[in-house]
Design a protein around this motif. Structure first.
Motif, PDB file in Angstrom:
ATOM      1  N   TYR A 102      -1.313  53.000  -7.511  1.00 21.25           N
ATOM      2  CA  TYR A 102      -2.424  52.421  -8.348  1.00 21.25           C
ATOM      3  C   TYR A 102      -2.349  52.827  -9.738  1.00 21.25           C
ATOM      4  O   TYR A 102      -1.914  54.202  -9.957  1.00 21.25           O
ATOM      5  CB  TYR A 102      -3.859  52.610  -7.639  1.00 21.25           C
ATOM      6  CG  TYR A 102      -4.238  51.711  -6.658  1.00 21.25           C
ATOM      7  CD1 TYR A 102      -5.100  50.920  -6.648  1.00 21.25           C
ATOM      8  CD2 TYR A 102      -3.503  51.786  -5.364  1.00 21.25           C
ATOM      9  CE1 TYR A 102      -5.495  49.913  -5.695  1.00 21.25           C
ATOM     10  CE2 TYR A 102      -3.995  51.010  -4.188  1.00 21.25           C
ATOM     11  CZ  TYR A 102      -4.923  49.983  -4.514  1.00 21.25           C
ATOM     12  OH  TYR A 102      -5.254  49.170  -3.446  1.00 21.25           O
ATOM     13  N   LEU A 152      -6.108  49.627 -10.573  1.00 16.47           N
ATOM     14  CA  LEU A 152      -5.613  48.548 -10.099  1.00 16.47           C
ATOM     15  C   LEU A 152      -4.093  48.794  -9.324  1.00 16.47           C
ATOM     16  O   LEU A 152      -3.360  49.739  -9.742  1.00 16.47           O
ATOM     17  CB  LEU A 152      -5.524  47.558 -11.271  1.00 16.47           C
ATOM     18  CG  LEU A 152      -6.498  46.946 -12.045  1.00 16.47           C
ATOM     19  CD1 LEU A 152      -5.943  46.019 -12.880  1.00 16.47           C
ATOM     20  CD2 LEU A 152      -7.697  46.339 -11.175  1.00 16.47           C
ATOM     21  N   ASN A 192      -0.407  48.733  -8.518  1.00 18.97           N
ATOM     22  CA  ASN A 192       0.500  48.245  -9.386  1.00 18.97           C
ATOM     23  C   ASN A 192       1.285  46.995  -9.385  1.00 18.97           C
ATOM     24  O   ASN A 192       1.961  46.321 -10.263  1.00 18.97           O
ATOM     25  CB  ASN A 192       1.652  49.454  -9.520  1.00 18.97           C
ATOM     26  CG  ASN A 192       0.974  50.683 -10.176  1.00 18.97           C
ATOM     27  OD1 ASN A 192       0.149  50.610 -10.924  1.00 18.97           O
ATOM     28  ND2 ASN A 192       1.484  51.820  -9.418  1.00 18.97           N
ATOM     29  N   GLN A 193       1.115  46.372  -8.014  1.00 19.61           N
ATOM     30  CA  GLN A 193       2.106  45.003  -7.832  1.00 19.61           C
ATOM     31  C   GLN A 193       0.992  44.344  -7.036  1.00 19.61           C
ATOM     32  O   GLN A 193       0.255  44.636  -6.492  1.00 19.61           O
ATOM     33  CB  GLN A 193       3.233  45.452  -7.020  1.00 19.61           C
ATOM     34  CG  GLN A 193       4.417  46.187  -8.172  1.00 19.61           C
ATOM     35  CD  GLN A 193       5.784  46.128  -7.536  1.00 19.61           C
ATOM     36  OE1 GLN A 193       5.940  45.937  -6.486  1.00 19.61           O
ATOM     37  NE2 GLN A 193       6.466  47.159  -8.156  1.00 19.61           N
ATOM     38  N   LEU A 194       1.345  42.800  -7.115  1.00 20.73           N
ATOM     39  CA  LEU A 194       0.678  41.883  -6.050  1.00 20.73           C
ATOM     40  C   LEU A 194       1.025  42.285  -4.724  1.00 20.73           C
ATOM     41  O   LEU A 194       2.166  42.769  -4.383  1.00 20.73           O
ATOM     42  CB  LEU A 194       1.161  40.711  -6.820  1.00 20.73           C
ATOM     43  CG  LEU A 194       0.755  40.166  -8.033  1.00 20.73           C
ATOM     44  CD1 LEU A 194       1.470  38.812  -8.313  1.00 20.73           C
ATOM     45  CD2 LEU A 194      -0.529  40.243  -8.339  1.00 20.73           C
ATOM     46  N   PRO A 221       5.725  38.240  -3.824  1.00 17.35           N
ATOM     47  CA  PRO A 221       4.500  38.202  -3.694  1.00 17.35           C
ATOM     48  C   PRO A 221       3.927  36.925  -2.773  1.00 17.35           C
ATOM     49  O   PRO A 221       4.418  35.907  -2.976  1.00 17.35           O
ATOM     50  CB  PRO A 221       3.875  38.286  -5.173  1.00 17.35           C
ATOM     51  CG  PRO A 221       5.139  37.648  -5.889  1.00 17.35           C
ATOM     52  CD  PRO A 221       6.433  38.199  -5.118  1.00 17.35           C
ATOM     53  N   TRP A 223      -9.793  43.541 -15.070  1.00 19.39           N
ATOM     54  CA  TRP A 223      -8.398  43.052 -15.235  1.00 19.39           C
ATOM     55  C   TRP A 223      -8.136  42.884 -16.725  1.00 19.39           C
ATOM     56  O   TRP A 223      -7.110  43.197 -17.277  1.00 19.39           O
ATOM     57  CB  TRP A 223      -8.344  41.406 -14.600  1.00 19.39           C
ATOM     58  CG  TRP A 223      -6.897  41.003 -14.521  1.00 19.39           C
ATOM     59  CD1 TRP A 223      -5.991  41.082 -13.639  1.00 19.39           C
ATOM     60  CD2 TRP A 223      -6.248  40.242 -15.951  1.00 19.39           C
ATOM     61  NE1 TRP A 223      -4.776  40.633 -13.980  1.00 19.39           N
ATOM     62  CE2 TRP A 223      -5.004  40.085 -15.201  1.00 19.39           C
ATOM     63  CE3 TRP A 223      -6.782  40.144 -17.037  1.00 19.39           C
ATOM     64  CZ2 TRP A 223      -4.096  39.243 -16.263  1.00 19.39           C
ATOM     65  CZ3 TRP A 223      -5.774  39.270 -17.795  1.00 19.39           C
ATOM     66  CH2 TRP A 223      -4.519  38.863 -17.653  1.00 19.39           C
ATOM     67  N   GLN A 244       3.326  42.812 -13.621  1.00 19.36           N
ATOM     68  CA  GLN A 244       2.907  41.258 -13.102  1.00 19.36           C
ATOM     69  C   GLN A 244       1.775  40.870 -13.869  1.00 19.36           C
ATOM     70  O   GLN A 244       0.750  40.019 -13.099  1.00 19.36           O
ATOM     71  CB  GLN A 244       2.899  40.915 -11.674  1.00 19.36           C
ATOM     72  CG  GLN A 244       4.100  41.170 -11.117  1.00 19.36           C
ATOM     73  CD  GLN A 244       4.163  41.306  -9.435  1.00 19.36           C
ATOM     74  OE1 GLN A 244       3.750  42.288  -9.100  1.00 19.36           O
ATOM     75  NE2 GLN A 244       4.911  40.290  -8.931  1.00 19.36           N
ATOM     76  N   GLU A 296      -4.374  35.600 -10.568  1.00 15.69           N
ATOM     77  CA  GLU A 296      -4.951  36.531  -9.688  1.00 15.69           C
ATOM     78  C   GLU A 296      -6.337  36.447  -9.354  1.00 15.69           C
ATOM     79  O   GLU A 296      -7.003  36.387 -10.637  1.00 15.69           O
ATOM     80  CB  GLU A 296      -4.415  37.991 -10.222  1.00 15.69           C
ATOM     81  CG  GLU A 296      -2.957  38.193 -10.472  1.00 15.69           C
ATOM     82  CD  GLU A 296      -2.866  39.658 -11.158  1.00 15.69           C
ATOM     83  OE1 GLU A 296      -3.671  40.507 -11.170  1.00 15.69           O
ATOM     84  OE2 GLU A 296      -1.743  39.751 -11.866  1.00 15.69           O
ATOM     85  N   ARG A 310      -4.225  40.836  -6.188  1.00 17.58           N
ATOM     86  CA  ARG A 310      -3.988  42.347  -6.597  1.00 17.58           C
ATOM     87  C   ARG A 310      -5.285  42.909  -6.323  1.00 17.58           C
ATOM     88  O   ARG A 310      -6.406  42.456  -6.534  1.00 17.58           O
ATOM     89  CB  ARG A 310      -3.835  42.298  -8.193  1.00 17.58           C
ATOM     90  CG  ARG A 310      -3.565  43.628  -8.598  1.00 17.58           C
ATOM     91  CD  ARG A 310      -3.616  43.882 -10.367  1.00 17.58           C
ATOM     92  NE  ARG A 310      -2.635  43.041 -10.875  1.00 17.58           N
ATOM     93  CZ  ARG A 310      -1.444  43.566 -11.102  1.00 17.58           C
ATOM     94  NH1 ARG A 310      -0.762  44.568 -10.647  1.00 17.58           N
ATOM     95  NH2 ARG A 310      -0.550  42.652 -11.612  1.00 17.58           N
TER      96      ARG A 310
END
Length: 418
Positions: free
Chosen positions: A168, A208, A210-212, A275, A301, A337, A344, A409
């Protein structure tokens, strides 16, 4: 600055490989035939620019005003949306002729376009780019229902090393500016009315992912009974998932104890480190609870995306006419992403910002009438034109919808409140 002809040509290019029969398909009420998209985007320029502003303009076909209106009640009555796939006439050739006729007349208007009409032209071009994405999402759904349909592209799976970063990135929060400023000095100052006015929002410290969320992670959710555990689901989502018998994302199917999916490359095994795509808000929210996290708010976001928008957007996977329109995992670690790859889902309802004023005239119906019962998505996808996306862009869909290129996410509140 967007080029009228370039945008219009890209729309046609996306239909390459589709037959006239393909372009008539309407697989559900939420989707529209490709032929209808070609005509409706043309109707937009004819209705809002040519008819009122080009002296002596003669409409191509007076019936098109009714057939290809979408939801503009101020313009007049319209053909029922669920019946667009029944319009065998006009045929595809006549729709192409309609586009050619309007484009030629638009060239005349553009030669002397007054400054006052440039905002309408810009909205029309962004509107067309939205329909470029819809052409792909809608035809994908239609073709998926044919058990023998091949993909639209011969492109093989994207050969790239996937970085799986389950970490994260933390953000301090505080008062942040959200929304599009009236004049922020950027090269592209366009924004829809729903992105304004810019205003301040307080974000508690948050993180958040880091990736989906990946297909590998989603398969574990399935194995752990995620679609059979009501405690993970919102009541409406649980009722719908049971009614529709959801067991996996849209376009997934199981054969010989292995999961497969349909994409523009055809039917193939689920690729574990890509993803997860085509999930509803209800599924995204259920997965977040399963993972001990939550979905981000749109303000969180946007704070993350605004930190380095140029770099983040440059790394994005957006629409081009020569790709497989399929999401891929990033090739770097860290926060990735945010732009492109997949829309998202956020935890935020699509509501007006404080001080919101809708656009005036017929275009007032563009966004404001939809500010009810829908959730915000951010960032764009592999089917979204890059020129359409900015940090403040707010997409919105009903929480049950799955046919868009939507992913997940995760977010956390740093004081451990989720």
């Amino acid at each position: 600055m967007l080029n009228y002809r370039s945008v219009r040509e890209q729309t046609l290019a996306l239909t390459k490989g589709l037959s006239a029969e393909d372009m008539m398909l309407q697989s559900m009420a939420d989707a529209s035939p490709s032929k209808w998209h070609l005509a409706h985007t043309t109707w937009f320029f004819e209705t809002f620019l040519l008819q009122p502003h080009l002296p002596g303009y003669q409409v191509f076909n007076p019936h098109f005003r009714y057939l290809f209106n979408s939801y503009y009640d101020a313009v007049g009555e319209r053909h029922p949306r669920p019946q667009r796939g029944l319009l065998s006439r006009p045929g595809l050739n006549e729709v192409i002729d309609y586009r050619r006729y309007v484009d030629e007349k638009m060239d005349e208007l553009l030669a002397t376009l007054p400054t006052s009409l440039k905002p309408v032209l810009t909205i029309g071009l962004h509107h067309e780019m939205q329909h470029q994405e819809l052409i792909l999402t809608d035809i994908k759904h239609a073709l998926s229902l044919n058990p023998y349909a091949e993909g639209l592209t011969s492109a093989s799976a994207v050969k790239r090393h996937s970085v799986t970063d389950h970490g994260y990135t933390e953000f301090d929060g505080g008062l942040v500016d959200i929304g599009h400023a009236a004049d922020n000095g950027s090269d592209d100052n366009f924004a829809y009315d729903c992105e304004r006015p810019q205003h301040q929002v307080y974000n508690a410290p948050f993180a958040l992912a880091n990736q989906l969320v990946s297909n590998r992670q989603w398969l574990q959710f399935i194995k752990d009974g995620g679609y059979q555990r009501p405690e993970l689901w919102l009541s409406e989502g649980w009722a719908l998932s049971q009614q529709e018998q959801w067991q996996a994302p849209l376009y997934w199917f199981k054969k010989d104890n292995q999961w497969y999916q349909f994409s523009f490359r055809g039917r193939h095994p689920v690729i574990l480190d890509e993803p997860v795509c085509h999930v509803s808000y209800y599924e995204a929210d259920a997965y977040a609870r399963y993972a001990g996290a939550r979905l981000p708010t749109e303000a969180e976001w946007e704070q993350a995306a605004t930190a380095q928008p140029a770099k983040a957007k440059a790394q994005g996977q957006f629409l081009t006419v020569d790709t497989a329109h399929h999401p891929a995992m990033p090739v770097q670690s860290g926060l990735q992403q945010l732009f492109g790859t997949l829309w998202e889902w956020t935890h935020s309802a699509f509501l007006p910002y404080p001080g919101f004023t809708p656009a005036q005239g017929a275009l007032a119906e563009y966004n404001s009438k939809f500010m009810i019962n829908q959730m915000v998505l951010r960032g764009g996808s592999c089917a979204t034109p890059a020129a359409q996306i900015r940090s403040s862009y707010r997409n919105f869909f009903h929480p049950y919808q799955r046919w868009q290129f939507s992913g997940v996410r995760l977010a956390m509140t740093l004081d451990n409140e989720v």
